[in-house]
Design an enzyme around this catalytic site. Structure first.
Site, short mmCIF file in Angstrom:
data_model
loop_
_atom_site.label_atom_id
_atom_site.label_comp_id
_atom_site.label_asym_id
_atom_site.label_seq_id
_atom_site.Cartn_x
_atom_site.Cartn_y
_atom_site.Cartn_z
N LYS A 74 0.86 -1.19 0.00
CA LYS A 74 0.00 0.00 0.00
C LYS A 74 0.90 1.24 0.00
CE LYS A 74 -3.83 2.10 2.64
NZ LYS A 74 -4.75 1.94 3.79
N SER A 149 -9.79 2.21 2.89
CA SER A 149 -8.89 2.96 2.04
C SER A 149 -7.92 2.08 1.27
CB SER A 149 -8.09 3.95 2.90
OG SER A 149 -7.24 3.24 3.80
N SER A 173 -10.06 -0.25 7.06
CA SER A 173 -9.47 -0.20 5.72
C SER A 173 -8.78 -1.46 5.23
CB SER A 173 -8.49 0.95 5.64
OG SER A 173 -9.19 2.15 5.46
N1 GLN Z 1 -13.32 4.53 6.31
C1 GLN Z 1 -12.66 4.96 7.49
C2 GLN Z 1 -12.22 6.41 7.33
O1 GLN Z 1 -12.53 6.97 6.35
C3 GLN Z 1 -11.50 4.07 7.82
C4 GLN Z 1 -10.29 4.33 7.03
C5 GLN Z 1 -9.13 3.50 7.44
O2 GLN Z 1 -9.28 2.47 8.12
N2 GLN Z 1 -7.93 3.93 7.07
O3 GLN Z 1 -11.59 6.96 8.17
#
Ligand code: GLN
Length: 488
Positions: A74, A149, A173
């Site tokens: 990532k 994400s 995410s």
């Molecule tokens: N969807 C969540 C956010 O927007 C989690 C994102 C994540 O786990 N990095 O913060």
């Protein structure tokens, strides 16, 4: 070859049926031919140099279980040789002077880096549409989001562009994109994986983990990526463990907690049907279902969307146009340079969170919002402890959906940040409690559009219960074949 698991690929490499160089080339070719936008940076020469080094280790019998295995990272993990952007314009041309600990650990294990994977900007999002470099398409249905994400990580594994990928989970995410792309992912207990070199979003929540095809592969990857790191102040000091040690244990007598709050009105019928089908499969494997309650689940959304932006507003203050990344071309003075660089470098969602975070931390609001959120965070963690721990413990693991719906259409929620936040309802509480959680494929939604849309089952355990979660998932994957299904 691209369909094989890490376990199988490793056997092929050890038996010299294929070389690391041939394997890397095969995946690089697949990446080049793909139109998913899953990869942000690929460098064939760098990858092949790593593959040659792996081949030398294999030839010299110095190989471990992951030597020669291609993997993609990532783009939130910094890498010395590939650019690292965190999905942001702010870091468009950024090259780190060092590798993240996770990347170092994989390099030491002899994996071969295929490149860097697209993600929401600074890992903020649930659909990958917040990436400055454009959204990733879901390989099952290219008109759908891949989740976020870590959308690039999940899509790359689902489309067999990489046999495994690293990802990070702050509020879901790893689990949510794994669920929406039909692959397997695990977020370990907070503190298990070093955050050093993992670009910070919300430091008390951020946790790295793997995405792969199977639970067994996730165990092999966790073996490489966990461990104490003195460069991360919240890294756990624990002896190294083998996460694959209990894969083959029977599930006879396993008590599965089914929280009623995970099956309320907001859950789509097709997701519920697939999840209930998986629970029935576990009963066939000898487990019993126990009705439990996690009463504070609903509060996890407001709590997370106070705490995560608060920490983000602090973490992102380092991007000032001086030390890292983008600097505006024209400015009057120093303050103007900060303002313009940040205005140009950050996208809308990141700015929204910096504003919210600065607000909830400011004088007069700190007690009302941030402190209150921290108190409720503790209550959320206690909900899990009363289900999973102590003399009155009700269950060994907790199961439910990962996402209330299957992947939605690209563009569907881009104008509505709150609609995106609400979709995180089933993953946030685990993160706030710091517990391990995983997602495994368990079916498909009804109402096929331009392709099927996968459903994931979430499995949550108590602290340090990763080996048990992987055992539970592995037994399910021995009995079913959802994890082997591939997009057209
Ligand atoms: N969807 C969540 C956010 O927007 C989690 C994102 C994540 O786990 N990095 O913060």
């Amino acid at each position: 070859m691209h369909k094989l698991t890490l376990k199988e690929l490793s056997a092929q490499l050890q038996a010299r049926k294929i070389s690391a160089t041939e394997l890397a080339t095969l995946f690089l070719d697949r990446i080049e031919a793909s139109d998913l936008n899953a990869f942000l940076h690929v460098d064939r020469a760098l990858t092949l140099a790593q593959a040659q080094a792996a081949d030398a280790r294999l030839a010299g019998n110095e190989a471990g279980p992951l030597t020669g295995i291609p993997i993609a990272h990532k783009d939130i993990f910094v890498t010395r040789n590939w650019r690292t952007t965190a999905g942001s314009r702010m870091l468009q041309d950024y090259v780190s002077p060092f590798d993240a600990t996770v990347v170092e650990q994989f390099n030491a294990a002899g994996t071969v880096t295929l490149g860097k994977l697209n993600c929401d900007e600074f890992a903020m999002g649930s659909s990958n549409e917040n990436s400055f470099y454009g959204p990733v398409k879901n390989p099952w249905d290219k008109t759908a989001i891949p989740g976020g994400s870590s959308g690039g990580s999940a899509a790359a594994v689902a489309a067999r562009l990489a046999p495994a990928a690293t990802a990070t989970d702050t509020g879901g995410s790893i689990r949510q994109p794994a669920s929406l792309c039909g692959v397997t992912g695990i977020k370990p207990t907070y503190g298990s994986v070093s955050r050093y070199g993992m670009i910070a979003f919300a430091s008390s929540l951020d946790q790295g983990g793997p995405i792969a095809k199977t639970a067994e592969d996730c165990g092999l990857l966790l073996n490489a990526m966990t461990g104490f790191d003195e460069r991360d102040s919240t890294s756990l000091q624990r002896p190294k463990e083998d996460f694959t040690r209990s894969l083959n244990q029977s599930l006879q007598g396993l008590r599965i907690g089914v929280p009623k709050e995970f099956f309320g009105a907001g859950l789509a019928a097709d997701v519920e049907a697939a999840v209930r089908g998986a629970l029935a499969e576990f009963e066939k494997l000898g487990a019993t279902l126990v009705d439990i309650s996690l009463p504070k689940t609903e509060l996890s959304i407001p709590v997370y969307y106070v705490i995560a932006p608060a920490e983000a507003s602090s973490n992102l203050s380092r991007f000032d146009g001086v030390r890292y990344g983008h600097r505006a071309a024209d400015y009057k003075d120093l303050a103007d340079m900060y303002k313009k660089s940040r205005a140009e470098g950050f996208g809308d969602e990141v700015k929204r969170r910096i504003l919210v975070g600065s607000y909830v931390l400011s004088h007069g609001y700190y007690d009302a919002y941030y402190l209150q959120a921290q108190k409720i965070r503790r209550l959320i963690a206690q909900d899990f402890q009363s289900a999973l721990a102590g003399p009155d413990r009700q269950c060994d693991v907790i199961m439910g959906p990962v996402s209330p719906t299957v992947a939605w259409d690209l563009g569907d929620k881009t104008d509505d940040p709150v609609a995106n936040y609400l979709a995180d309802i089933f993953t946030l509480s685990t993160s706030l409690a710091g517990l391990p959680g995983m997602s495994i494929p368990c079916g498909f939604g009804q109402g096929e559009k331009n392709g099927k849309r996968p459903v994931g089952l979430q499995i949550i355990g108590n602290y340090f219960d990763e080996a048990r979660l992987l055992n539970v998932a592995h037994q399910f994957q021995q009995a079913t074949d959802w994890h082997l299904r591939e997009p057209a």
